[in-house]
Design a protein around this motif. Structure first.
Motif, PDB file in Angstrom:
ATOM      1  N   TYR A 223       0.592  -1.304  -0.182  1.00 21.76           N
ATOM      2  CA  TYR A 223      -0.044   0.051  -0.155  1.00 21.76           C
ATOM      3  C   TYR A 223       0.859   1.152  -0.142  1.00 21.76           C
ATOM      4  O   TYR A 223       1.889   1.310   0.766  1.00 21.76           O
ATOM      5  CB  TYR A 223      -0.944   0.188   1.410  1.00 21.76           C
ATOM      6  N   THR A 224       0.546   2.128  -0.951  1.00 22.32           N
ATOM      7  CA  THR A 224       1.210   3.534  -0.749  1.00 22.32           C
ATOM      8  C   THR A 224       0.425   4.512  -1.080  1.00 22.32           C
ATOM      9  O   THR A 224      -0.582   4.408  -1.818  1.00 22.32           O
ATOM     10  CB  THR A 224       2.298   3.455  -2.189  1.00 22.32           C
ATOM     11  N   SER A 225       0.377   5.728  -0.429  1.00 23.27           N
ATOM     12  CA  SER A 225      -0.287   6.960  -0.777  1.00 23.27           C
ATOM     13  C   SER A 225      -0.057   7.344  -2.252  1.00 23.27           C
ATOM     14  O   SER A 225       1.048   6.891  -3.109  1.00 23.27           O
ATOM     15  CB  SER A 225       0.059   7.950   0.108  1.00 23.27           C
ATOM     16  N   ALA A 226      -0.665   8.274  -2.819  1.00 22.81           N
ATOM     17  CA  ALA A 226      -0.759   8.739  -4.267  1.00 22.81           C
ATOM     18  C   ALA A 226       0.546   9.519  -4.334  1.00 22.81           C
ATOM     19  O   ALA A 226       1.165   9.142  -5.437  1.00 22.81           O
ATOM     20  CB  ALA A 226      -1.865   9.890  -4.535  1.00 22.81           C
ATOM     21  N   GLY A 227       1.228  10.106  -3.499  1.00 22.05           N
ATOM     22  CA  GLY A 227       2.500  10.657  -3.681  1.00 22.05           C
ATOM     23  C   GLY A 227       3.362   9.710  -3.760  1.00 22.05           C
ATOM     24  O   GLY A 227       4.622   9.775  -4.367  1.00 22.05           O
ATOM     25  N   GLN A 228       3.547   8.561  -2.662  1.00 18.02           N
ATOM     26  CA  GLN A 228       4.664   7.599  -2.428  1.00 18.02           C
ATOM     27  C   GLN A 228       4.530   6.590  -4.029  1.00 18.02           C
ATOM     28  O   GLN A 228       5.216   6.282  -4.379  1.00 18.02           O
ATOM     29  CB  GLN A 228       4.119   6.744  -1.399  1.00 18.02           C
ATOM     30  N   ALA A 229       3.256   6.585  -4.461  1.00 19.21           N
ATOM     31  CA  ALA A 229       2.908   5.757  -5.524  1.00 19.21           C
ATOM     32  C   ALA A 229       3.804   6.542  -6.844  1.00 19.21           C
ATOM     33  O   ALA A 229       4.127   5.958  -7.682  1.00 19.21           O
ATOM     34  CB  ALA A 229       1.670   5.542  -5.874  1.00 19.21           C
ATOM     35  N   VAL A 253      15.391  15.072 -10.437  1.00 18.83           N
ATOM     36  CA  VAL A 253      14.698  16.292 -10.089  1.00 18.83           C
ATOM     37  C   VAL A 253      14.064  15.907  -8.507  1.00 18.83           C
ATOM     38  O   VAL A 253      14.053  16.651  -7.696  1.00 18.83           O
ATOM     39  CB  VAL A 253      13.454  16.629 -11.068  1.00 18.83           C
ATOM     40  N   GLN A 254      13.601  14.624  -8.543  1.00 18.74           N
ATOM     41  CA  GLN A 254      12.960  14.290  -7.515  1.00 18.74           C
ATOM     42  C   GLN A 254      13.836  13.512  -6.350  1.00 18.74           C
ATOM     43  O   GLN A 254      13.324  12.510  -5.590  1.00 18.74           O
ATOM     44  CB  GLN A 254      11.703  13.375  -7.763  1.00 18.74           C
ATOM     45  N   ALA A 255      15.260  13.250  -6.434  1.00 19.67           N
ATOM     46  CA  ALA A 255      16.074  12.559  -5.906  1.00 19.67           C
ATOM     47  C   ALA A 255      16.053  12.639  -4.323  1.00 19.67           C
ATOM     48  O   ALA A 255      15.904  11.554  -4.049  1.00 19.67           O
ATOM     49  CB  ALA A 255      17.492  13.115  -6.391  1.00 19.67           C
ATOM     50  N   GLU A 256      15.906  13.666  -4.015  1.00 17.50           N
ATOM     51  CA  GLU A 256      15.989  13.979  -2.291  1.00 17.50           C
ATOM     52  C   GLU A 256      14.589  13.191  -1.907  1.00 17.50           C
ATOM     53  O   GLU A 256      14.571  12.353  -1.116  1.00 17.50           O
ATOM     54  CB  GLU A 256      15.941  15.234  -1.760  1.00 17.50           C
ATOM     55  N   SER A 257      13.347  13.321  -2.554  1.00 20.22           N
ATOM     56  CA  SER A 257      12.139  12.618  -1.942  1.00 20.22           C
ATOM     57  C   SER A 257      12.080  11.347  -2.225  1.00 20.22           C
ATOM     58  O   SER A 257      11.653  10.696  -1.438  1.00 20.22           O
ATOM     59  CB  SER A 257      11.067  13.404  -2.880  1.00 20.22           C
ATOM     60  N   VAL A 258      12.731  10.902  -3.272  1.00 22.02           N
ATOM     61  CA  VAL A 258      12.891   9.383  -3.676  1.00 22.02           C
ATOM     62  C   VAL A 258      13.763   8.697  -2.650  1.00 22.02           C
ATOM     63  O   VAL A 258      13.372   7.438  -2.122  1.00 22.02           O
ATOM     64  CB  VAL A 258      13.472   9.037  -5.000  1.00 22.02           C
ATOM     65  N   CYS A 259      14.808   9.330  -2.180  1.00 24.52           N
ATOM     66  CA  CYS A 259      15.767   8.641  -1.299  1.00 24.52           C
ATOM     67  C   CYS A 259      14.951   8.493   0.083  1.00 24.52           C
ATOM     68  O   CYS A 259      14.943   7.261   0.780  1.00 24.52           O
ATOM     69  CB  CYS A 259      16.858   9.555  -0.866  1.00 24.52           C
ATOM     70  N   ALA A 260      13.941   9.559   0.662  1.00 23.26           N
ATOM     71  CA  ALA A 260      13.298   9.481   1.618  1.00 23.26           C
ATOM     72  C   ALA A 260      12.175   8.187   1.462  1.00 23.26           C
ATOM     73  O   ALA A 260      12.165   7.563   2.628  1.00 23.26           O
ATOM     74  CB  ALA A 260      12.735  10.583   1.905  1.00 23.26           C
ATOM     75  N   ALA A 265       8.647   2.015   5.077  1.00 27.15           N
ATOM     76  CA  ALA A 265       8.392   0.597   4.821  1.00 27.15           C
ATOM     77  C   ALA A 265       7.641   0.448   3.449  1.00 27.15           C
ATOM     78  O   ALA A 265       7.672  -0.345   2.838  1.00 27.15           O
ATOM     79  CB  ALA A 265       7.182   0.367   5.977  1.00 27.15           C
ATOM     80  N   ALA A 266       7.078   1.433   2.792  1.00 26.47           N
ATOM     81  CA  ALA A 266       6.229   1.556   1.747  1.00 26.47           C
ATOM     82  C   ALA A 266       7.234   1.174   0.567  1.00 26.47           C
ATOM     83  O   ALA A 266       6.838   0.615  -0.451  1.00 26.47           O
ATOM     84  CB  ALA A 266       5.308   2.773   1.401  1.00 26.47           C
ATOM     85  N   GLY A 267       8.650   1.644   0.735  1.00 24.25           N
ATOM     86  CA  GLY A 267       9.555   1.779  -0.422  1.00 24.25           C
ATOM     87  C   GLY A 267      10.180   0.409  -0.405  1.00 24.25           C
ATOM     88  O   GLY A 267      10.691   0.281  -1.416  1.00 24.25           O
ATOM     89  N   GLU A 268       9.953  -0.419   0.526  1.00 23.15           N
ATOM     90  CA  GLU A 268      10.952  -1.655   0.781  1.00 23.15           C
ATOM     91  C   GLU A 268      10.305  -2.716  -0.560  1.00 23.15           C
ATOM     92  O   GLU A 268      11.344  -3.315  -1.003  1.00 23.15           O
ATOM     93  CB  GLU A 268      10.373  -2.311   1.773  1.00 23.15           C
ATOM     94  N   ALA A 269       9.254  -2.695  -1.072  1.00 24.77           N
ATOM     95  CA  ALA A 269       8.926  -3.526  -2.365  1.00 24.77           C
ATOM     96  C   ALA A 269       9.734  -2.867  -3.466  1.00 24.77           C
ATOM     97  O   ALA A 269      10.217  -3.654  -4.302  1.00 24.77           O
ATOM     98  CB  ALA A 269       7.512  -3.418  -2.464  1.00 24.77           C
ATOM     99  N   VAL A 270       9.935  -1.479  -3.554  1.00 16.53           N
ATOM    100  CA  VAL A 270      10.575  -0.786  -4.582  1.00 16.53           C
ATOM    101  C   VAL A 270      12.027  -1.167  -4.506  1.00 16.53           C
ATOM    102  O   VAL A 270      12.601  -1.487  -5.455  1.00 16.53           O
ATOM    103  CB  VAL A 270      10.391   0.302  -4.772  1.00 16.53           C
TER     104      VAL A 270
END
Length: 499
Positions: A223-229, A253-260, A265-270
């Protein structure tokens, strides 16, 4: 800047998925920064160049160790499958006798290791990030502790009557001896796929033994929020086979947000998908997260030189040797075994070695053991060169051309094989003794160690490729030279298994 270093490491065979990369950066500042900042000399290099080099040397042996540990553990998707399979292991099935033996072995583990392993097994998608927070450890520390605990478990299972073969042998090879699946397969005469299948079966038993019929404490939900998706979509697009410059520009452009996001937990599947990417694509991803492209010129970093280890530089040799030991624990165990009972040198000789730059980066245990026997990583590199030269002279004398094969005689009895010529060990040992000015017993031990590890490090002898075949070490003449020790001493990895 340090993401750029991670990109270079990935391109040279030391890939770390972004979650591990961020942990490495964090650990570097926590554990190495005080010494790094204290040793900086502005007259020798710019601070950026110095920092880059220090991080590369800090990260590389850890990445080598993580690559090995990644192959012995299981990632979220595999653990989910193991958990589902465990529900099918019921009393009365052919597998049921295994469960009491596994449960008894788990109960006998030290309390701290058992608690961590229970938590790892008790989640359908084990999160190292959450485990690290819960147990006040880094994710690197979580992996090391899990590997240590599984090693103790394997030893206990090896003594158990309820665990059959090949499960018992695979558990000992993977967990107690810390071999990769490829190395375990070669040792046990199995295919790598068969070892992987057995590993999954072992984890299924562990899950069932650890939790019985209880449901998982945390059910995995992608599950991810729209922003996380959207952030996940940026990474997915960059990993796609048809990714183009625009995809990497958007990620940059979104490097900092992607790293965060990747550290949640939502990013672990990625992250699991990233871990399965090839080294070149992972390097491109790091370039984007660093805000640069792979073609940018960065003369201040001298990236190529920093990524290599040259045989002419003693400190480089020591660093490459430390990486060899980190990625191949069997190499050190074999060294200790070969040198058991070999005479040690006197205090004067040890004092001569105290300031040897090739010893400086080794773990204390390895450094002390080498010093006791009057050896250094440079001398062991010279021993490999000596053995390569002896092998080439043997080829010339016996008319063995490129792609020709011959055996290197083992330091112990081996199966008889008259199909290829044999380079006898006494000849190679005598050359080692003369080239390195060693005592006879030390030369024999060095030869035995090189022979033992050559099957795990197939490029260790320059100009040849080595492989254990039917119990014998077979050398194939390649006539290729690899001056970079980090490449020559790097064992090929099986397909990455994300954790």
């Amino acid at each position: 800047m340090l993401f750029k270093a991670l990109s270079g490491l990935a391109r040279t065979g030391y890939p770390a998925p972004p979650d591990e990369g961020m942990d490495l950066i964090h650990d570097f500042y926590i554990h190495a920064w005080p010494g790094v900042s204290a040793r900086y000399d502005a007259s020798r290099a710019s601070f950026d160049t110095y920092l880059f080099a220090c991080f590369v040397r800090f990260a590389r042996p850890r990445i080598a160790r993580l690559m090995r540990l990644r192959e012995t553990l299981m990632g979220p998707a595999e653990m989910e499958a193991a958990a589902q399979a465990a529900r099918l292991v019921v009393a009365g099935s052919p597998d049921a006798p295994d469960i009491p033996a596994v449960r008894a072995a788990l109960a006998a583990l030290p309390a701290d290791g058992r608690a961590l392993l229970d938590a790892y097994l008790d989640d359908a998608a084990p999160s190292e990030r959450l485990l690290a927070a819960r147990f006040a450890m880094t994710r690197y520390g979580v992996r090391l502790k899990l590997a240590e605990t599984l090693g103790l478990l394997a030893v206990r299972l090896g003594l158990a009557d309820g665990l059959g073969e090949p499960d018992r042998a695979v558990a000992l090879a993977l967990w107690a001896d810390q071999r990769s699946p490829r190395q375990a397969a070669a040792l046990l005469g199995m295919s790598t796929d068969a070892v992987q299948t057995t590993k999954i079966r072992l984890f299924t038993r562990l899950v069932e033994a650890a939790r019985g019929t209880r449901q998982m404490s945390n059910t995995f939900r992608a599950y991810t929020s729209a922003g996380q998706a959207a952030l996940a979509g940026l990474v997915t697009a960059a990993l796609a086979p048809d990714a183009n410059r625009r995809d990497f520009d958007a990620l940059r452009v979104q490097a900092e947000s992607v790293c965060a996001f990747l550290d949640t937990a939502a990013g672990e599947a990625v992250v699991e998908r990233i871990a399965a990417a090839d080294d070149g694509r992972l390097a491109d991803l790091y370039d984007a997260l660093a805000g640069t492209s792979g073609t940018d010129d960065e003369p201040d970093f001298h990236g190529d030189a920093l990524m290599r280890a040259h045989v002419e530089d003693a400190r480089d040799v020591g660093h490459a040797f430390s990486v060899l030991l980190a990625g191949n624990p069997q190499a050190w165990r074999r060294f200790e075994s070969r040198f058991e009972g070999v005479a040690t040198v006197g205090a004067d000789r040890r004092a001569d070695l105290a300031d040897d730059p090739s010893l400086g980066e080794l773990p204390r245990e390895a450094r002390d053991a080498l010093e006791r026997h009057g050896l250094t990583p440079v001398m062991l590199a010279e021993a490999m060169r000596s053995l390569s030269n002896t092998a080439m002279e043997f080829c010339i004398a016996h008319g063995i051309g490129r792609d020709g094969r011959f055996r290197l005689q083992a330091p112990r009895p081996e199966p008889k094989d008259d199909t290829v010529p044999v380079l006898e060990r006494w000849s190679a040992e005598e050359e080692l003794r003369l080239d390195l000015d060693l005592g006879r017993d030390t030369a024999e031990a060095v030869y035995g160690w090189l022979h033992d590890i050559a099957g795990e490090l197939p490029r260790i002898l320059d100009g040849f490729e080595t492989q254990f075949t039917r119990g014998s070490l077979v050398l194939t003449r390649t006539d290729t030279s690899e001056p970079d020790l980090l490449r020559r001493w790097h064992a090929p990895q099986a397909a990455a298994i994300a954790c």
